[in-house]
Write a protein that holds these residues in place. Sequence first.
Motif, PDB file in Angstrom:
ATOM      1  N   VAL A   2      54.064 113.728 -24.261  1.00  0.00           N
ATOM      2  CA  VAL A   2      52.784 113.768 -23.548  1.00  0.00           C
ATOM      3  C   VAL A   2      51.886 114.854 -24.121  1.00  0.00           C
ATOM      4  O   VAL A   2      52.288 116.014 -24.221  1.00  0.00           O
ATOM      5  N   VAL A   3      50.654 114.478 -24.487  1.00  0.00           N
ATOM      6  CA  VAL A   3      49.624 115.420 -24.918  1.00  0.00           C
ATOM      7  C   VAL A   3      48.297 114.966 -24.345  1.00  0.00           C
ATOM      8  O   VAL A   3      47.921 113.798 -24.465  1.00  0.00           O
ATOM      9  N   ASN A   4      47.589 115.878 -23.715  1.00  0.00           N
ATOM     10  CA  ASN A   4      46.248 115.621 -23.200  1.00  0.00           C
ATOM     11  C   ASN A   4      46.205 114.377 -22.300  1.00  0.00           C
ATOM     12  O   ASN A   4      45.324 113.532 -22.437  1.00  0.00           O
ATOM     13  N   PHE A   5      47.201 114.274 -21.393  1.00  0.00           N
ATOM     14  CA  PHE A   5      47.291 113.204 -20.398  1.00  0.00           C
ATOM     15  C   PHE A   5      47.572 111.829 -21.006  1.00  0.00           C
ATOM     16  O   PHE A   5      47.423 110.816 -20.343  1.00  0.00           O
ATOM     17  N   ARG A   6      47.989 111.793 -22.268  1.00  0.00           N
ATOM     18  CA  ARG A   6      48.407 110.550 -22.896  1.00  0.00           C
ATOM     19  C   ARG A   6      49.925 110.601 -23.083  1.00  0.00           C
ATOM     20  O   ARG A   6      50.437 111.527 -23.723  1.00  0.00           O
ATOM     21  N   ALA A   7      50.625 109.616 -22.529  1.00  0.00           N
ATOM     22  CA  ALA A   7      52.087 109.559 -22.582  1.00  0.00           C
ATOM     23  C   ALA A   7      52.512 108.462 -23.554  1.00  0.00           C
ATOM     24  O   ALA A   7      52.204 107.287 -23.346  1.00  0.00           O
ATOM     25  N   VAL A   8      53.226 108.846 -24.603  1.00  0.00           N
ATOM     26  CA  VAL A   8      53.581 107.921 -25.677  1.00  0.00           C
ATOM     27  C   VAL A   8      55.092 107.734 -25.713  1.00  0.00           C
ATOM     28  O   VAL A   8      55.859 108.698 -25.631  1.00  0.00           O
ATOM     29  N   THR A   9      55.512 106.485 -25.846  1.00  0.00           N
ATOM     30  CA  THR A   9      56.927 106.160 -25.949  1.00  0.00           C
ATOM     31  C   THR A   9      57.095 104.994 -26.910  1.00  0.00           C
ATOM     32  O   THR A   9      56.118 104.502 -27.498  1.00  0.00           O
ATOM     33  N   GLN A  10      58.349 104.543 -27.086  1.00  0.00           N
ATOM     34  CA  GLN A  10      58.642 103.345 -27.876  1.00  0.00           C
ATOM     35  C   GLN A  10      59.394 102.352 -26.996  1.00  0.00           C
ATOM     36  O   GLN A  10      60.188 102.752 -26.144  1.00  0.00           O
ATOM     37  N   GLU A  11      59.155 101.072 -27.219  1.00  0.00           N
ATOM     38  CA  GLU A  11      59.807 100.046 -26.408  1.00  0.00           C
ATOM     39  C   GLU A  11      59.893  98.743 -27.194  1.00  0.00           C
ATOM     40  O   GLU A  11      59.186  98.548 -28.192  1.00  0.00           O
ATOM     41  N   GLN A  12      60.768  97.847 -26.726  1.00  0.00           N
ATOM     42  CA  GLN A  12      60.958  96.543 -27.356  1.00  0.00           C
ATOM     43  C   GLN A  12      60.516  95.452 -26.402  1.00  0.00           C
ATOM     44  O   GLN A  12      60.960  95.404 -25.249  1.00  0.00           O
ATOM     45  N   ARG A  13      59.630  94.578 -26.855  1.00  0.00           N
ATOM     46  CA  ARG A  13      59.204  93.413 -26.073  1.00  0.00           C
ATOM     47  C   ARG A  13      59.379  92.181 -26.944  1.00  0.00           C
ATOM     48  O   ARG A  13      58.591  91.956 -27.868  1.00  0.00           O
ATOM     49  N   GLY A  14      60.437  91.429 -26.659  1.00  0.00           N
ATOM     50  CA  GLY A  14      60.723  90.258 -27.475  1.00  0.00           C
ATOM     51  C   GLY A  14      61.010  90.653 -28.905  1.00  0.00           C
ATOM     52  O   GLY A  14      61.822  91.537 -29.177  1.00  0.00           O
ATOM     53  N   GLY A  15      60.331  90.022 -29.845  1.00  0.00           N
ATOM     54  CA  GLY A  15      60.549  90.298 -31.260  1.00  0.00           C
ATOM     55  C   GLY A  15      59.742  91.454 -31.802  1.00  0.00           C
ATOM     56  O   GLY A  15      59.736  91.679 -33.021  1.00  0.00           O
ATOM     57  N   LYS A  16      59.050  92.188 -30.930  1.00  0.00           N
ATOM     58  CA  LYS A  16      58.183  93.267 -31.403  1.00  0.00           C
ATOM     59  C   LYS A  16      58.655  94.631 -30.898  1.00  0.00           C
ATOM     60  O   LYS A  16      58.920  94.812 -29.718  1.00  0.00           O
ATOM     61  N   GLU A  17      58.743  95.572 -31.842  1.00  0.00           N
ATOM     62  CA  GLU A  17      59.006  96.970 -31.507  1.00  0.00           C
ATOM     63  C   GLU A  17      57.655  97.675 -31.401  1.00  0.00           C
ATOM     64  O   GLU A  17      56.836  97.591 -32.316  1.00  0.00           O
ATOM     65  N   LEU A  18      57.440  98.358 -30.279  1.00  0.00           N
ATOM     66  CA  LEU A  18      56.129  98.942 -30.001  1.00  0.00           C
ATOM     67  C   LEU A  18      56.172 100.466 -29.937  1.00  0.00           C
ATOM     68  O   LEU A  18      57.137 101.045 -29.431  1.00  0.00           O
ATOM     69  N   VAL A  19      55.105 101.068 -30.416  1.00  0.00           N
ATOM     70  CA  VAL A  19      54.759 102.444 -30.033  1.00  0.00           C
ATOM     71  C   VAL A  19      53.619 102.274 -29.038  1.00  0.00           C
ATOM     72  O   VAL A  19      52.573 101.711 -29.376  1.00  0.00           O
ATOM     73  N   SER A  20      53.835 102.708 -27.799  1.00  0.00           N
ATOM     74  CA  SER A  20      52.862 102.434 -26.746  1.00  0.00           C
ATOM     75  C   SER A  20      52.401 103.721 -26.074  1.00  0.00           C
ATOM     76  O   SER A  20      53.188 104.636 -25.857  1.00  0.00           O
TER      77      SER A  20
END
Length: 523
Positions: free
Chosen positions: A185-203
């Motif tokens: 978390v930086v400046n009220f933005r929370a970043v993580t990684q996750e998997q949705r179906g066939g796509k790996e995301l940085v969200s």
Amino acid sequence: MQEATMSSDAQKQRKMRWWIPLLLMVAGGGHVVTLFVGEDTNRQFISVGLALVLGFVALPLWYILLTQQPASRVGRLLGGWGLSLVFLVGALLFTTRWEGSLSGGAVPRLGWRWAQKPDEKLHELTGSGGEPVRQAKNLYLDFPQFLGPKRNGVLEISLDPDWETHPPEELWRREIGAGWSGFSVVNFRAVTQEQRGGKELVSCYDLVTGEPLWVVEEEVRFKEVMGGDGPRANPAIVKGRVYALGATGILNCIDLVSGQRIWRRSVLEERGSENLLYGKASSPLVEGELVIVTGGKKPGPTLLAYDRMGGEPVWAAGKDSASYASPVVMELDGCRQVVCVNHNTVTGHEIVSGKILWTWNWPATRPKSAQAQQVGPEEILVTASYGMGAAVLQVTQEADGFKARASWKKKVMKTKFSNVCLKDGYAYGLSEARLACVSLVSGERLWRGDYYGYGQNLLVGDHLLVQAEPGHVSLLQVNRDGFRELGRLEALSDTTWNNPSLAGEYLLLRNDRQAVCYRLRLK
């Protein structure tokens, strides 16, 4: 004649030797009990195997060889038993699949073969591209990387421990994709990684509302039977840029505000390195103008450094297989260096060149996940599960270079997925799923407490915040004499191996199905 018949029946009863199956059942039950009270995972696996042998081998042998029953009865019994067992195993193999583990003890999580996995049911994630809500009642602080600002799991803020009077306030809860990444978390933005179906995301999500702000996608899905699917590592956020390492070794650099990809590297593919069994789980380390990540299996490289601005390779070092532990920067005997726990070694590296300054041999047959922790100006603590335990190393600079020697090495503090927190000369952590305290001076285990599973922990001021494996969060008062649970929050309801994040008053939690944010009251 009647007396002879009765005598014969009594003799048959004696020949049954009922004490043998009773003894086998007691022994088998004792081995199963070790799943809940044992501290050595290797022994737990052995105990389960022995229990199965006692149940499915020893009992039939007792009946066949020692009871002297008619062959026809033996045949009918074993035939029926065998057919039932074959049918059951076949039905399970045909109708179910292994979807990871319910716990770090490798208890399988089964799902129907024809059913979609939870992350495959989620809708496509799209970001609003807007600005986050910037609102804090008491205090907001960045949590920019794995284990927090200092990368050691220790936060210098004070929580109000009275959760009964002032319970944590739930701000939002939402479904999330698969994976074991935590939030940065930086400046009220929370970043993580996750998997949705066939796509790996940085969200990226709004810290206060939970609304998605942006998403960067990769057409890849890492699969592993025991550990489950999806990315594992926490992103690092430095000077407006997000550095995220996916489970297959894809390293992305992304603009924190816009979500635009700046550069991308395929760390393993470019080197022809083989991925680790459970995927890339170590989090990127940003030091100066470098972003440093771990490599793959032997013959290395163990560590790789890239220019953080343009992504160009700067150096690669080491021939040991990488582990699942994250690299960390320490100053040891006056020299600032990168320290990394590898599969068979612990090494210190010159930051600019990656040159190995020292090596301590620590051979292993099973994974290591815990990051090294600095104990003093010349001392570090390393911990690992699977019967390895912990050691304090003294690293000194001598005339012929750096040397690393063990001050002590004992089978204590066997951390499997988690890291330890250091306070006032003691290490606190989850040793084979149970809370424990170890002296950093002697290596003596002072106490072993309750079972929290293979979860995670943060030291927040004077309190230990434990993310338990089943999903709840406990606030604990700990010292060398023992511990006391002050409050418990039923936050999540499934297996949780993800690290918690605390950005001031905002507590972010997630597992491979849900994410939730709470506001905690501070002192």
